[in-house]
Write a protein that holds these residues in place. Structure first.
Motif, PDB file in Angstrom:
ATOM      1  N   VAL A   1     -21.682  79.980  41.506  1.00 26.55           N
ATOM      2  CA  VAL A   1     -20.931  79.736  42.749  1.00 26.55           C
ATOM      3  C   VAL A   1     -19.421  79.941  42.570  1.00 26.55           C
ATOM      4  N   GLY A   2     -19.017  80.360  41.359  1.00 31.02           N
ATOM      5  CA  GLY A   2     -17.602  80.655  41.136  1.00 31.02           C
ATOM      6  C   GLY A   2     -16.732  79.408  41.045  1.00 31.02           C
ATOM      7  N   MET A   3     -17.190  78.420  40.251  1.00 30.70           N
ATOM      8  CA  MET A   3     -16.365  77.234  40.014  1.00 30.70           C
ATOM      9  C   MET A   3     -15.898  77.238  38.559  1.00 30.70           C
ATOM     10  N   PRO A   4     -14.649  76.793  38.290  1.00 33.01           N
ATOM     11  CA  PRO A   4     -14.128  76.820  36.918  1.00 33.01           C
ATOM     12  C   PRO A   4     -14.877  75.861  35.982  1.00 33.01           C
ATOM     13  N   SER A   5     -15.089  76.306  34.751  1.00 36.68           N
ATOM     14  CA  SER A   5     -15.804  75.480  33.782  1.00 36.68           C
ATOM     15  C   SER A   5     -14.878  74.426  33.166  1.00 36.68           C
ATOM     16  N   PRO A   6     -15.334  73.189  33.049  1.00 39.46           N
ATOM     17  CA  PRO A   6     -14.484  72.163  32.424  1.00 39.46           C
ATOM     18  C   PRO A   6     -14.317  72.381  30.916  1.00 39.46           C
ATOM     19  N   PHE A   7     -15.140  73.269  30.352  1.00 42.14           N
ATOM     20  CA  PHE A   7     -15.029  73.524  28.910  1.00 42.14           C
ATOM     21  C   PHE A   7     -13.857  74.445  28.566  1.00 42.14           C
ATOM     22  N   VAL A   8     -13.214  75.019  29.570  1.00 42.62           N
ATOM     23  CA  VAL A   8     -12.048  75.872  29.320  1.00 42.62           C
ATOM     24  C   VAL A   8     -10.789  75.010  29.505  1.00 42.62           C
ATOM     25  N   ALA A   9     -10.021  74.860  28.410  1.00 36.00           N
ATOM     26  CA  ALA A   9      -8.878  73.941  28.430  1.00 36.00           C
ATOM     27  C   ALA A   9      -7.873  74.297  29.524  1.00 36.00           C
ATOM     28  N   ASP A  10      -7.680  75.601  29.769  1.00 34.25           N
ATOM     29  CA  ASP A  10      -6.715  76.015  30.802  1.00 34.25           C
ATOM     30  C   ASP A  10      -7.130  75.505  32.182  1.00 34.25           C
ATOM     31  N   ASN A  11      -8.433  75.506  32.423  1.00 33.55           N
ATOM     32  CA  ASN A  11      -8.919  75.000  33.714  1.00 33.55           C
ATOM     33  C   ASN A  11      -8.590  73.520  33.868  1.00 33.55           C
ATOM     34  N   LEU A  12      -8.752  72.807  32.762  1.00 31.91           N
ATOM     35  CA  LEU A  12      -8.485  71.375  32.748  1.00 31.91           C
ATOM     36  C   LEU A  12      -7.019  71.113  33.069  1.00 31.91           C
ATOM     37  N   LYS A  13      -6.146  71.932  32.467  1.00 26.65           N
ATOM     38  CA  LYS A  13      -4.708  71.771  32.685  1.00 26.65           C
ATOM     39  C   LYS A  13      -4.349  72.059  34.148  1.00 26.65           C
ATOM     40  N   LEU A  14      -4.919  73.145  34.667  1.00 23.94           N
ATOM     41  CA  LEU A  14      -4.631  73.525  36.061  1.00 23.94           C
ATOM     42  C   LEU A  14      -4.986  72.412  37.039  1.00 23.94           C
ATOM     43  N   ILE A  15      -6.179  71.871  36.852  1.00 23.98           N
ATOM     44  CA  ILE A  15      -6.660  70.886  37.807  1.00 23.98           C
ATOM     45  C   ILE A  15      -5.905  69.555  37.639  1.00 23.98           C
ATOM     46  N   ALA A  16      -5.527  69.242  36.385  1.00 24.05           N
ATOM     47  CA  ALA A  16      -4.749  68.025  36.137  1.00 24.05           C
ATOM     48  C   ALA A  16      -3.387  68.139  36.823  1.00 24.05           C
ATOM     49  N   ASP A  17      -2.787  69.310  36.740  1.00 24.08           N
ATOM     50  CA  ASP A  17      -1.477  69.526  37.372  1.00 24.08           C
ATOM     51  C   ASP A  17      -1.568  69.376  38.887  1.00 24.08           C
ATOM     52  N   GLU A  18      -2.659  69.902  39.421  1.00 24.74           N
ATOM     53  CA  GLU A  18      -2.872  69.832  40.874  1.00 24.74           C
ATOM     54  C   GLU A  18      -2.961  68.372  41.343  1.00 24.74           C
ATOM     55  N   ALA A  19      -3.729  67.582  40.596  1.00 24.51           N
ATOM     56  CA  ALA A  19      -3.895  66.162  40.949  1.00 24.51           C
ATOM     57  C   ALA A  19      -2.553  65.433  40.802  1.00 24.51           C
ATOM     58  N   TRP A  20      -1.859  65.735  39.718  1.00 27.60           N
ATOM     59  CA  TRP A  20      -0.560  65.103  39.473  1.00 27.60           C
ATOM     60  C   TRP A  20       0.418  65.393  40.610  1.00 27.60           C
ATOM     61  N   LYS A  21       0.414  66.667  41.065  1.00 27.75           N
ATOM     62  CA  LYS A  21       1.315  67.091  42.135  1.00 27.75           C
ATOM     63  C   LYS A  21       1.038  66.258  43.400  1.00 27.75           C
ATOM     64  N   PHE A  22      -0.220  66.094  43.715  1.00 30.35           N
ATOM     65  CA  PHE A  22      -0.571  65.312  44.910  1.00 30.35           C
ATOM     66  C   PHE A  22      -0.065  63.874  44.779  1.00 30.35           C
ATOM     67  N   LEU A  23      -0.324  63.275  43.623  1.00 29.65           N
ATOM     68  CA  LEU A  23       0.044  61.867  43.433  1.00 29.65           C
ATOM     69  C   LEU A  23       1.562  61.688  43.444  1.00 29.65           C
ATOM     70  N   ASP A  24       2.265  62.672  42.886  1.00 29.72           N
ATOM     71  CA  ASP A  24       3.710  62.597  42.821  1.00 29.72           C
ATOM     72  C   ASP A  24       4.326  62.757  44.220  1.00 29.72           C
ATOM     73  N   GLU A  25       3.709  63.619  45.013  1.00 23.38           N
ATOM     74  CA  GLU A  25       4.240  63.856  46.367  1.00 23.38           C
ATOM     75  C   GLU A  25       3.824  62.773  47.358  1.00 23.38           C
ATOM     76  N   ASN A  26       2.817  62.015  47.006  1.00 26.63           N
ATOM     77  CA  ASN A  26       2.300  61.001  47.942  1.00 26.63           C
ATOM     78  C   ASN A  26       2.449  59.584  47.409  1.00 26.63           C
ATOM     79  N   LYS A  27       3.577  59.364  46.742  1.00 24.03           N
ATOM     80  CA  LYS A  27       3.831  58.019  46.194  1.00 24.03           C
ATOM     81  C   LYS A  27       3.956  56.997  47.305  1.00 24.03           C
ATOM     82  N   ILE A  28       3.437  55.817  47.045  1.00 23.08           N
ATOM     83  CA  ILE A  28       3.572  54.721  48.006  1.00 23.08           C
ATOM     84  C   ILE A  28       4.170  53.551  47.237  1.00 23.08           C
ATOM     85  N   LYS A  29       5.079  52.831  47.874  1.00 21.56           N
ATOM     86  CA  LYS A  29       5.710  51.722  47.148  1.00 21.56           C
ATOM     87  C   LYS A  29       4.770  50.539  46.988  1.00 21.56           C
TER      88      LYS A  29
END
Ligand code: ZN
Length: 564
Positions: free
Chosen positions: A536-564
């Motif tokens: 189905v064309g989904m990135p494999s978690p066994f590829v470290a680069d994929n892990l980094k990409l997705i971690a960055d994406e999640a981080w970006k969301f959390l950083d932009e949506n901070k709540i006090k």
């Protein structure tokens, strides 16, 4: 028929074995390909629609009320008798593997069935039947012990699940008090629990030895039907998590610490994300159900069909009660094409994120797979099954306002941040099990010491000092799968990373992401984990680069949506 009207009839071992023997003879002596297929279909229908349906039914009814003596006795029966049913199951598989019609069967079924059955055959030999009985008895003993908790707190009696809710209380004194009550009870039981685990480690080592495996790690991989990756790849995956996820979560915890005003994060601070409280679902369980009905209606015709069917037939038991087992699960009653959801609502966001959406992802997937033949491919390994469930948690995001009202933004933040933090806990438990089963002679205190070291590696922000139970490295004893389903836990982490990719895709284009997920789910267990992702064309978690990409994406969301 409603769930309570489903009749339970205990089959005897003699009856099951006699029926299977007859079916086996027919299968063995099939003269034509059609006869052979037909005989195999009969074998599967009996196993899934009679044996496994009754077994699951007994299991559900026991877990919803562990004080019910009738079903407690039925679980004893299945613990004791199922190993006596195994030899014929293995014999049937042998005949399948060596059938004169094998080429035709492979064409009809696909070759994965044969790969999976080869793996399953490695998990049984007649000599281990007595050990399996011991293993079953010990895991039931653990589950019943945990379900028996009746803890006094603030003048009321609670089970463990209900107490969990207080770990999110903004008042630290209350959190500390609940922790003392909860962990105090665990401290009283810890020697008993350690003894159960010690016996489990020994009996599992024995099983591995009799099966000719290097150790129980090998057995555990076979039991989980790991058909497309090995221990080395799992280790690399864990290393990738240390490299790419630990720094992010450490930073998030630093921010959490400041938000909730504590000097260090103790185990009883870990769950509280905001000083004015976490997101909580609004309304009664009835309100939650009625919004869920609307949500699954709007999501797709198939989710609507499954939800309505389950609600209309009482196939959801979600209210927590004394004597009910902790946690949540989904199981499937083949004879009735009926998924069943078991959960323990405790008024926290977990009711939605962990129970109502996660377990429904499993239920929806089980229902969609119901016509796949052979039936063995309907029952997917955990790595794939957990994607069905965890991705569903994320696909329901657009409807969360109906559950959380103005707390909705908080919910997104908590769900995603906790998801990252859980990945660390999951891989820690996985590494723990590798060490523990490589060295079954370890003492309980060595196991606890090991857990403390792994917490330092994967959850370095956590301050366990002066905390009873956790401070002694005993936190792993609370995780039921460590006892009941060895080596299952890594499935959550692998599936968790893939589900994050589904989350990221759904935020770019919900419809396109949903179609991918829908296709992925309908393929059920017809391909291996690695093949399905490729398909189905989904990135494999066994590829470290994929892990980094997705971690960055999640981080970006959390950083932009901070709540006090
Ligand atoms: Zn699950």
């Amino acid at each position: 028929m409603k769930f309570n009207d489903i009749p339970y009839v205990r089959p005897t071992v003699e009856e099951v074995n006699a029926t299977r023997s007859k079916q086996l003879e027919k299968f063995k002596n099939a003269m034509t390909f059609d006869e052979c297929i037909h005989a195999y279909q009969e074998i599967e229908n009996y196993s899934y629609n009679v044996v496994y349906t009754m077994w699951n039914l007994a299991y559900i009814r026991h877990t919803i009320d562990t004080t019910n003596k009738f079903y407690a006795a039925e679980i004893d029966f299945w613990d004791e008798s199922s190993p006596e049913m195994e030899p014929l199951v293995a014999e049937i598989t042998e005949v399948l593997m060596h059938s004169t019609f094998r080429a035709g069967l492979e064409k009809e079924f696909g070759s994965l069935v044969f790969l999976n059955e080869t793996i399953r055959l490695k998990t049984f030999c007649d000599e281990i039947a007595p050990d399996l009985k011991v293993e079953n008895r010990l895991t039931s003993e653990y589950m019943n012990l945990i379900a028996s908790a009746q803890i006094e707190f603030n003048g009321k009696t609670y089970n463990l699940e209900e107490l969990e809710a207080y770990y999110r209380d903004p008042n630290r004194e209350i959190r500390l008090a609940v922790n003392n009550a909860y962990r105090g009870w665990m401290c009283e039981k810890t020697l008993e629990i350690e003894s159960i685990f010690d016996q489990l480690a020994k009996v599992r080592a024995n099983i591995a030895k009799k099966l000719g495996h290097k150790n129980f790690v090998e057995t555990g991989y076979y039991r989980n039907v790991r058909n497309s990756y090995d221990q080395k790849m799992v280790k690399q995956f864990r290393n990738g998590i240390v490299e790419h996820i630990v720094p992010i979560v450490t930073q998030l915890k630093e921010e959490q610490k400041n938000r909730i005003g504590v000097a260090t994060i103790k185990p009883y601070d870990d769950e509280l994300m905001f000083i004015d409280g976490n997101a909580k679902p609004t309304g009664t369980p009835e309100d939650i159900f009625s919004h869920a009905r609307k949500m699954y209606q709007e999501m797709s015709s198939s989710t609507a069909e499954v939800w309505n069917f389950m609600q209309d037939h009482d196939l959801l038991d979600v209210i927590t009660r004394p004597g009910k087992r902790t946690g949540g699960y989904q199981t499937y009653l083949s004879a009735y094409d009926a998924p069943f959801i078991f959960a323990n609502f405790n008024g926290t966001s977990e009711d939605i994120g962990g129970m109502l959406t996660h377990e429904f992802g499993h239920a929806w997937a089980s229902y969609l797979a119901k016509d796949i033949f052979p039936k063995s491919l309907q029952y997917v390994p955990g790595d794939i099954a957990e994607i069905h469930a965890i991705a569903m948690e994320f696909f329901t995001w657009p409807w969360m306002e109906g559950f959380f009202g103005e707390d909705c933004e908080k919910y997104y933040y908590i769900h995603l941040a906790n998801h990252l933090a859980w990945l660390l806990y999951e891989v820690a438990l996985d590494e723990f099990q590798h060490h523990v089963y490589e060295k079954p002679e370890m003492t309980s205190s060595q196991r606890n010491q090991l857990w403390l070291e792994l917490e330092g590696k994967y959850r370095p922000w956590l301050d366990n000092s002066d905390v009873p139970f956790d401070g002694e490295g005993r936190r792993w004893q609370l995780q039921s799968q460590t006892f009941t389903l060895p080596f299952y836990y890594i499935n959550y982490a692998l599936a968790g990373v893939v589900s994050l990719s589904f989350w990221a895709k759904s935020r770019q284009n919900f419809t396109a992401a949903w179609e991918k997920y829908d296709r992925f789910t309908r393929l059920a267990g017809t391909k291996t984990f690695v093949e399905l992702l490729e398909e189905v064309g989904m990135p494999s978690p066994f590829v470290a680069d994929n892990l980094k990409l997705i971690a960055d994406e999640a981080w970006k969301f959390l950083d932009e949506n901070k709540i006090k």
